[in-house]
Scaffold this motif. Structure first.
Motif, PDB file in Angstrom:
ATOM      1  N   ASN A  15      33.728  38.815  -8.881  1.00  0.00           N
ATOM      2  CA  ASN A  15      34.896  37.859  -9.130  1.00  0.00           C
ATOM      3  C   ASN A  15      34.661  36.620  -9.647  1.00  0.00           C
ATOM      4  O   ASN A  15      33.453  35.934  -8.979  1.00  0.00           O
ATOM      5  CB  ASN A  15      35.550  37.866  -7.779  1.00  0.00           C
ATOM      6  N   PRO A  16      35.161  35.667 -10.393  1.00  0.00           N
ATOM      7  CA  PRO A  16      34.601  34.686 -11.076  1.00  0.00           C
ATOM      8  C   PRO A  16      34.255  33.375 -10.132  1.00  0.00           C
ATOM      9  O   PRO A  16      33.055  33.195 -10.066  1.00  0.00           O
ATOM     10  CB  PRO A  16      36.066  34.229 -12.002  1.00  0.00           C
ATOM     11  N   ARG A  17      35.103  33.380  -8.986  1.00  0.00           N
ATOM     12  CA  ARG A  17      34.767  32.232  -8.080  1.00  0.00           C
ATOM     13  C   ARG A  17      33.437  32.663  -7.210  1.00  0.00           C
ATOM     14  O   ARG A  17      32.558  31.960  -7.089  1.00  0.00           O
ATOM     15  CB  ARG A  17      36.107  32.332  -7.039  1.00  0.00           C
ATOM     16  N   GLU A  18      33.561  33.940  -7.062  1.00  0.00           N
ATOM     17  CA  GLU A  18      32.242  34.534  -6.158  1.00  0.00           C
ATOM     18  C   GLU A  18      30.932  34.511  -7.110  1.00  0.00           C
ATOM     19  O   GLU A  18      29.864  33.934  -6.654  1.00  0.00           O
ATOM     20  CB  GLU A  18      32.378  35.985  -5.424  1.00  0.00           C
ATOM     21  N   ARG A  19      31.104  34.817  -8.237  1.00  0.00           N
ATOM     22  CA  ARG A  19      29.901  34.831  -9.139  1.00  0.00           C
ATOM     23  C   ARG A  19      29.386  33.507  -9.482  1.00  0.00           C
ATOM     24  O   ARG A  19      28.173  33.211  -9.477  1.00  0.00           O
ATOM     25  CB  ARG A  19      30.388  35.408 -10.565  1.00  0.00           C
ATOM     26  N   SER A  78      22.017  36.258  -8.941  1.00  0.00           N
ATOM     27  CA  SER A  78      22.598  36.948 -10.371  1.00  0.00           C
ATOM     28  C   SER A  78      23.368  38.009  -9.689  1.00  0.00           C
ATOM     29  O   SER A  78      23.486  38.337  -8.734  1.00  0.00           O
ATOM     30  CB  SER A  78      21.366  37.413 -11.141  1.00  0.00           C
ATOM     31  N   VAL A  79      24.436  38.484 -10.620  1.00  0.00           N
ATOM     32  CA  VAL A  79      25.335  39.581 -10.512  1.00  0.00           C
ATOM     33  C   VAL A  79      24.913  40.624 -11.447  1.00  0.00           C
ATOM     34  O   VAL A  79      25.020  40.466 -12.770  1.00  0.00           O
ATOM     35  CB  VAL A  79      26.737  39.217 -10.525  1.00  0.00           C
ATOM     36  N   LEU A  86      23.261  43.979  -3.183  1.00  0.00           N
ATOM     37  CA  LEU A  86      24.469  43.948  -2.199  1.00  0.00           C
ATOM     38  C   LEU A  86      25.660  44.027  -2.535  1.00  0.00           C
ATOM     39  O   LEU A  86      26.079  43.192  -3.786  1.00  0.00           O
ATOM     40  CB  LEU A  86      24.265  42.481  -1.386  1.00  0.00           C
ATOM     41  N   ALA A  87      26.816  44.765  -2.252  1.00  0.00           N
ATOM     42  CA  ALA A  87      28.004  44.995  -3.221  1.00  0.00           C
ATOM     43  C   ALA A  87      29.137  44.082  -2.603  1.00  0.00           C
ATOM     44  O   ALA A  87      30.150  44.226  -3.113  1.00  0.00           O
ATOM     45  CB  ALA A  87      28.527  46.607  -2.890  1.00  0.00           C
ATOM     46  N   VAL A  88      28.898  43.263  -1.816  1.00  0.00           N
ATOM     47  CA  VAL A  88      29.886  42.394  -1.300  1.00  0.00           C
ATOM     48  C   VAL A  88      29.302  40.803  -1.216  1.00  0.00           C
ATOM     49  O   VAL A  88      27.846  40.685  -1.061  1.00  0.00           O
ATOM     50  CB  VAL A  88      30.325  42.443   0.231  1.00  0.00           C
ATOM     51  N   SER A  89      30.027  40.052  -1.673  1.00  0.00           N
ATOM     52  CA  SER A  89      29.761  38.588  -1.752  1.00  0.00           C
ATOM     53  C   SER A  89      29.916  37.516  -0.601  1.00  0.00           C
ATOM     54  O   SER A  89      29.369  36.519  -0.578  1.00  0.00           O
ATOM     55  CB  SER A  89      30.525  37.745  -3.098  1.00  0.00           C
ATOM     56  N   ARG A  90      30.563  38.090   0.367  1.00  0.00           N
ATOM     57  CA  ARG A  90      30.914  37.376   1.634  1.00  0.00           C
ATOM     58  C   ARG A  90      30.670  38.528   2.804  1.00  0.00           C
ATOM     59  O   ARG A  90      31.192  39.795   2.778  1.00  0.00           O
ATOM     60  CB  ARG A  90      32.338  36.855   1.706  1.00  0.00           C
ATOM     61  N   ALA A  91      29.828  37.887   3.789  1.00  0.00           N
ATOM     62  CA  ALA A  91      29.731  38.816   4.994  1.00  0.00           C
ATOM     63  C   ALA A  91      28.996  37.911   5.932  1.00  0.00           C
ATOM     64  O   ALA A  91      28.510  36.837   5.633  1.00  0.00           O
ATOM     65  CB  ALA A  91      28.823  40.086   4.382  1.00  0.00           C
ATOM     66  N   LEU A  92      29.012  38.820   7.286  1.00  0.00           N
ATOM     67  CA  LEU A  92      28.522  38.099   8.338  1.00  0.00           C
ATOM     68  C   LEU A  92      27.001  38.688   8.546  1.00  0.00           C
ATOM     69  O   LEU A  92      26.908  39.841   8.207  1.00  0.00           O
ATOM     70  CB  LEU A  92      29.071  38.257   9.448  1.00  0.00           C
ATOM     71  N   GLY A  93      26.123  37.825   8.894  1.00  0.00           N
ATOM     72  CA  GLY A  93      24.590  38.405   8.780  1.00  0.00           C
ATOM     73  C   GLY A  93      23.964  38.500   7.222  1.00  0.00           C
ATOM     74  O   GLY A  93      24.247  37.591   6.732  1.00  0.00           O
TER      75      GLY A  93
END
Length: 402
Positions: free
Chosen positions: A186-190, A199-200, A209-216
């Protein structure tokens, strides 16, 4: 993170409850993964002064281990409540895992903007708190978890998302709202990832890692000079507030990507609607979703929380009759297929399913679920009549994706 079993673990963990004008059901299944890393929270009525008519539900999809997901399932709500009370200027008090406090005099419920700020602060708080656990701090445990949830007040829905689990609202017989997945591409996450020196690659943070937001996921949160929401992976949730529409709101679904990988928002909601019209047991409805996703080819852990609002679909005599007719038709077709085959030519279950998928005379199948949602009915008849029984309930023909 990518290891699989030889056959799926299909035992389910269920719960249900009723209160505050809501009914909910939960189902989770380990599936093909070597470990169950999902967790969930379901609290009807927060035992917090001024919030006893509020409720909270969430699904956590862990990765690289289950520690973060399990801890959040027990403690995220108390961090949110503590932050909300603090933001509202309420005197500090101890908050339990169900949102309970020691206050004797009930204050008014917090305002919408205070709750939004409290949710965000609660996520950042629990993420910083877990960072101090010795095994997470020392890299002995590298786990992380998505979190998708909903906090329901009498007047508002607070949809909460951090990662790629998802929540949807079914209102007025259509998908009215869906949270947005946090993916690295996603542009904002990238932009945030690149600003933090990452880098993506192959749609993953640093190719991993396949997610850009997470806990831990603290290996991705150690860039000097960057705040917690500016790291490669951010613990900051997105919070969406919607005014409740009691005459139109029907149900809410929270689920991990093991469900969404094989069903779209519309498919899942239409399937759930069709199941609610033939069954009022919410655990059973959730179990049907999980089984259907397994038979559609999901290889991940699967968890779903279904929250039914007062205007949810009700059991219909006509729908029940049509369901019985469909089941009878399928049973008859399987019996006929097996009876016409010689002992040396008995088809396996995959062949039976493929033959049924081309049957032009079949009554309408459950929308969104298709033939995969009837696998258990077909399998029961097959196992009764054929010497070649399917032992694990998964079949060897997942790639057919009916």
């Amino acid at each position: 993170m990518g290891a699989f079993l030889d056959k799926p673990k299909t035992e389910k963990h269920n719960s249900h409850g009723e209160g505050n004008g809501l009914r909910y059901g939960v189902s989770s299944m380990q599936g093909w993964r070597v470990e169950m890393e999902d967790a969930h929270t379901a609290v009807l009525g927060l035992q917090t002064p001024g919030m006893t008519d509020w409720s909270f539900f969430a699904v956590y999809d862990g990765h690289a281990g289950s520690k973060v997901a399990n801890y959040c399932s027990k403690h995220l709500l108390e961090h949110i409540i503590t932050a909300s009370l603090g933001a509202g200027g309420t005197q500090d008090s101890h908050v339990g895992s169900d949102g309970s406090t020691g206050d004797s005099q009930a204050p008014p419920p917090p305002a919408v903007e205070i709750v939004k700020a409290g949710i965000r602060a609660g996520f950042l708080s629990i993420d910083e708190h877990m960072r101090n656990f010795s095994d997470l701090r020392n890299g002995l445990d590298r786990s992380g978890s998505t979190a998708v949830g909903i906090l329901l007040s009498p007047d508002h829905f607070f949809f909460i998302n951090c990662g790629d689990s998802r929540a949807v609202l079914y209102r007025n017989s259509q998908v009215c709202f869906s949270t947005l997945d946090h993916k690295p591409c996603n542009p904002r996450e990238r932009e945030r990832i690149q600003n933090a020196g990452g880098s993506v690659m192959i749609q993953r943070v640093n190719g991993s890692l396949a997610v850009s937001r997470a806990l831990g996921d603290y290996d991705y949160k150690c860039v000097d000079g960057k705040g917690p929401t500016e790291q490669l992976v951010s613990p900051e949730p997105e919070v969406f507030v919607m005014v409740r529409a009691p005459e139109q709101d029907q149900f809410i679904i929270l689920a991990c990507d093991g469900i969404w990988d094989v069903m779209s928002n519309e498919e899942l909601c239409e399937f759930v609607k069709s199941r609610l019209e033939v069954c009022d047991d919410l655990e059973k409805v959730c179990n049907e979703v999980v089984d259907t996703c397994l038979h559609k080819g999901s290889r991940d852990n699967m968890s779903i929380v279904l929250v039914c609002l007062p205007n949810a679909p009700k059991v219909s005599e006509e729908a029940v009759k049509k369901e019985a007719e469909l089941n009878k038709y399928l049973e008859t077709q399987v019996e006929e297929m097996l009876s016409l085959s010689g002992e040396e030519e008995i088809p396996d279950l995959g062949t039976v399913m493929r033959n049924l998928s081309t049957d032009s005379g079949m009554p309408p199948l459950p929308p969104g679920g298709g033939l995969a949602s009837k696998r258990s009915v077909i399998e029961a008849v097959y196992n009764r009549l054929s010497p070649y029984k399917e032992e694990d309930g998964s079949g060897a023909d997942l790639e057919c994706h009916w």
